[in-house]
Design a protein around this motif. Structure first.
Motif, PDB file in Angstrom:
ATOM      1  N   ARG A  87     131.563  97.166  20.410  1.00  9.69           N
ATOM      2  CA  ARG A  87     132.169  98.325  21.073  1.00  9.69           C
ATOM      3  C   ARG A  87     131.286  99.562  20.919  1.00  9.69           C
ATOM      4  N   ALA A  88     130.729  99.760  19.721  1.00 11.38           N
ATOM      5  CA  ALA A  88     129.817 100.887  19.520  1.00 11.38           C
ATOM      6  C   ALA A  88     128.571 100.740  20.383  1.00 11.38           C
ATOM      7  N   ALA A 142     145.719  94.870  18.432  1.00 13.02           N
ATOM      8  CA  ALA A 142     146.094  96.069  17.679  1.00 13.02           C
ATOM      9  C   ALA A 142     145.112  96.373  16.547  1.00 13.02           C
ATOM     10  N   GLY A 143     144.377  95.364  16.105  1.00  9.68           N
ATOM     11  CA  GLY A 143     143.435  95.579  15.007  1.00  9.68           C
ATOM     12  C   GLY A 143     142.023  95.858  15.456  1.00  9.68           C
ATOM     13  N   GLU A 144     141.795  95.962  16.756  1.00 13.17           N
ATOM     14  CA  GLU A 144     140.435  96.131  17.273  1.00 13.17           C
ATOM     15  C   GLU A 144     140.104  97.611  17.409  1.00 13.17           C
ATOM     16  N   ALA A 145     138.929  97.981  16.897  1.00 10.85           N
ATOM     17  CA  ALA A 145     138.470  99.363  16.938  1.00 10.85           C
ATOM     18  C   ALA A 145     136.981  99.358  16.622  1.00 10.85           C
ATOM     19  N   VAL A 146     136.330 100.502  16.740  1.00  8.76           N
ATOM     20  CA  VAL A 146     134.926 100.590  16.350  1.00  8.76           C
ATOM     21  C   VAL A 146     134.806 100.533  14.829  1.00  8.76           C
ATOM     22  N   PHE A 177     125.000 102.262  25.045  1.00  7.56           N
ATOM     23  CA  PHE A 177     124.336 101.973  26.322  1.00  7.56           C
ATOM     24  C   PHE A 177     124.934 102.808  27.450  1.00  7.56           C
ATOM     25  N   ALA A 178     126.255 102.986  27.429  1.00  7.68           N
ATOM     26  CA  ALA A 178     126.905 103.792  28.469  1.00  7.68           C
ATOM     27  C   ALA A 178     126.373 105.212  28.457  1.00  7.68           C
ATOM     28  N   PRO A 228     126.269  99.198  -0.362  1.00  7.98           N
ATOM     29  CA  PRO A 228     126.523 100.359   0.495  1.00  7.98           C
ATOM     30  C   PRO A 228     126.901  99.915   1.904  1.00  7.98           C
ATOM     31  N   ILE A 229     127.737 100.711   2.546  1.00  9.84           N
ATOM     32  CA  ILE A 229     128.262 100.373   3.870  1.00  9.84           C
ATOM     33  C   ILE A 229     127.633 101.298   4.904  1.00  9.84           C
ATOM     34  N   THR A 230     127.193 100.728   6.023  1.00  6.28           N
ATOM     35  CA  THR A 230     126.673 101.546   7.119  1.00  6.28           C
ATOM     36  C   THR A 230     127.685 101.582   8.252  1.00  6.28           C
ATOM     37  N   THR A 231     127.433 102.401   9.242  1.00 12.18           N
ATOM     38  CA  THR A 231     128.371 102.556  10.358  1.00 12.18           C
ATOM     39  C   THR A 231     127.995 101.646  11.516  1.00 12.18           C
ATOM     40  N   PRO A 232     128.976 101.224  12.306  1.00 15.73           N
ATOM     41  CA  PRO A 232     128.648 100.440  13.502  1.00 15.73           C
ATOM     42  C   PRO A 232     127.816 101.242  14.493  1.00 15.73           C
ATOM     43  N   GLU A 233     127.972 102.556  14.505  1.00 12.03           N
ATOM     44  CA  GLU A 233     127.173 103.390  15.414  1.00 12.03           C
ATOM     45  C   GLU A 233     125.692 103.307  15.057  1.00 12.03           C
ATOM     46  N   ARG A 234     125.383 103.233  13.771  1.00 12.02           N
ATOM     47  CA  ARG A 234     123.982 103.107  13.371  1.00 12.02           C
ATOM     48  C   ARG A 234     123.403 101.766  13.836  1.00 12.02           C
TER      49      ARG A 234
END
Length: 333
Positions: free
Chosen positions: A16-17, A279-283, A22-23, A206-212
């Motif tokens: 999703r990210a 319901a559990g889907e998100a970035v 790309f959009a 350590p955790i990174t972000t899906p945007e990265r």
């Protein structure tokens, strides 16, 4: 010129990210995932920034589904320039305690569906003599961890497959096969996973972000490379796994129980391995703090506190009696 990009697993997490990234670049998108409702939300998010989007509800494990997806993309936009495969499911539990059907479905989704996506994409790329295939691997395709046997098996297989595909595409300089290798990422996949470990899973620090990770995917589409690693400890883990296998095997179990599993109990569950849970889907998965929101909250609090302090100061000044003669002194200045 805008590219035509196919993204599988586009309804949540990295997929999703990546669709949003790309959009924002103005590319034309064909988005695929199992949940029509969530996929329509992602479509609308991308259209809001001006992208042309076609959403195609797709179960990547169904025979012929990815060939049909490729045909839809070509019929809609005339070609495919980039194919990004991010569809993934997970299962926690010891190998002997994970139902065989769950184990096999994880491998079917994470490895065999990736192979089917590669087959559909490369068939089109070979005909066009150009195109970029981007597969989403994992640091767990280079190292191992207990309680994730099906996922590890799939990602090791995917890393091997991507190497073979690069070797077999050497006669086509315009065709690129790339692998994105994230470490821990803040996505919903851990809570959505099947679970037979008795405790809810989580991404170890350590955790990174899906945007990265999404930015790495788009950068790879711009400048294709064999593999891009996203995660600060990925290299250290790989070195330890290879150079110190005995020590690694001693430590990885306790570390996984400490950092990879929460204290929250969970009964045996298939999670989303066989069917989606819209319901559990998100970035984001909520494993990292919302820093922009936190900063906004701190700013709002500081502004409110400043305004309140200003009002109190004005009230004190207004209620203070005038100093005798102050007016006369003021008039002589």
């Amino acid at each position: 010129m805008s590219r035509v990009v196919v993204i599988t697993g586009a309804s949540s997490g990295i997929g999703r990210a990546t669709a949003r990234e790309f959009a924002g670049r103005g590319d034309r998108l064909v988005l695929a995932a199992r949940s029509p409702e969530t996929l329509a939300q992602v479509r609308d998010e991308c259209r809001q920034v001006g992208a042309e989007v076609r959403d195609v509800p797709t179960d990547v494990t169904e025979t012929g589904a990815l060939d049909a997806l490729a045909a839809t993309a070509v019929a809609e936009f005339g070609r495919i320039d980039v194919w990004v495969h991010t569809a993934v499911v997970m299962a926690y539990g010891r190998f002997d305690q994970t139902p065989a059907a769950v184990f096999e479905q994880v491998v079917r989704t994470d490895l065999l569906a990736a192979a089917a996506a590669a087959r559909a994409a490369l068939r089109h790329f070979r005909s066009a003599r150009r195109g970029t295939l981007i597969l989403t691997g994992s640091v767990l395709g280079h190292v191992t961890a207990p309680y994730l046997g099906a996922y590890v098996t799939s990602k090791w297989g995917l890393h091997g497959l991507s190497r073979v595909l690069r070797q077999e595409s050497r006669d086509l300089p315009g065709v690129q096969v790339c692998l994105i290798t994230p470490g821990s990422v803040d996505t919903p996949v851990y809570r959505q996973a099947a679970n037979y470990a008795g405790r809810i899973g989580r991404p170890p620090l350590p955790i990174t972000t899906p945007e990265r990770v999404a930015r790495a995917v788009v950068d790879c589409a711009d400048r294709p490379r064999r593999e891009i690693s996203v995660g600060r400890l990925n290299l250290i883990m790989r070195v330890a796994f290879t150079a110190l296998p005995g020590l690694y095997d001693v430590l990885v179990g306790p570390l996984m129980r400490l950092g990879g599993l929460t204290d929250r109990p969970v009964p045996p569950t298939e999670g989303v391995v066989f069917r989606p849970h819209p319901a559990g889907e998100a970035v984001r998965g909520g494993w990292l703090p919302d820093l922009p929101g936190l900063l906004r909250s701190v700013g709002d609090t500081a502004a409110s506190a400043g305004a309140a302090a200003g009002r109190r100061l004005r009230r004190r000044l207004a209620s203070r009696p005038a100093t005798p003669g102050s007016g006369a002194r003021a008039s002589t200045r």
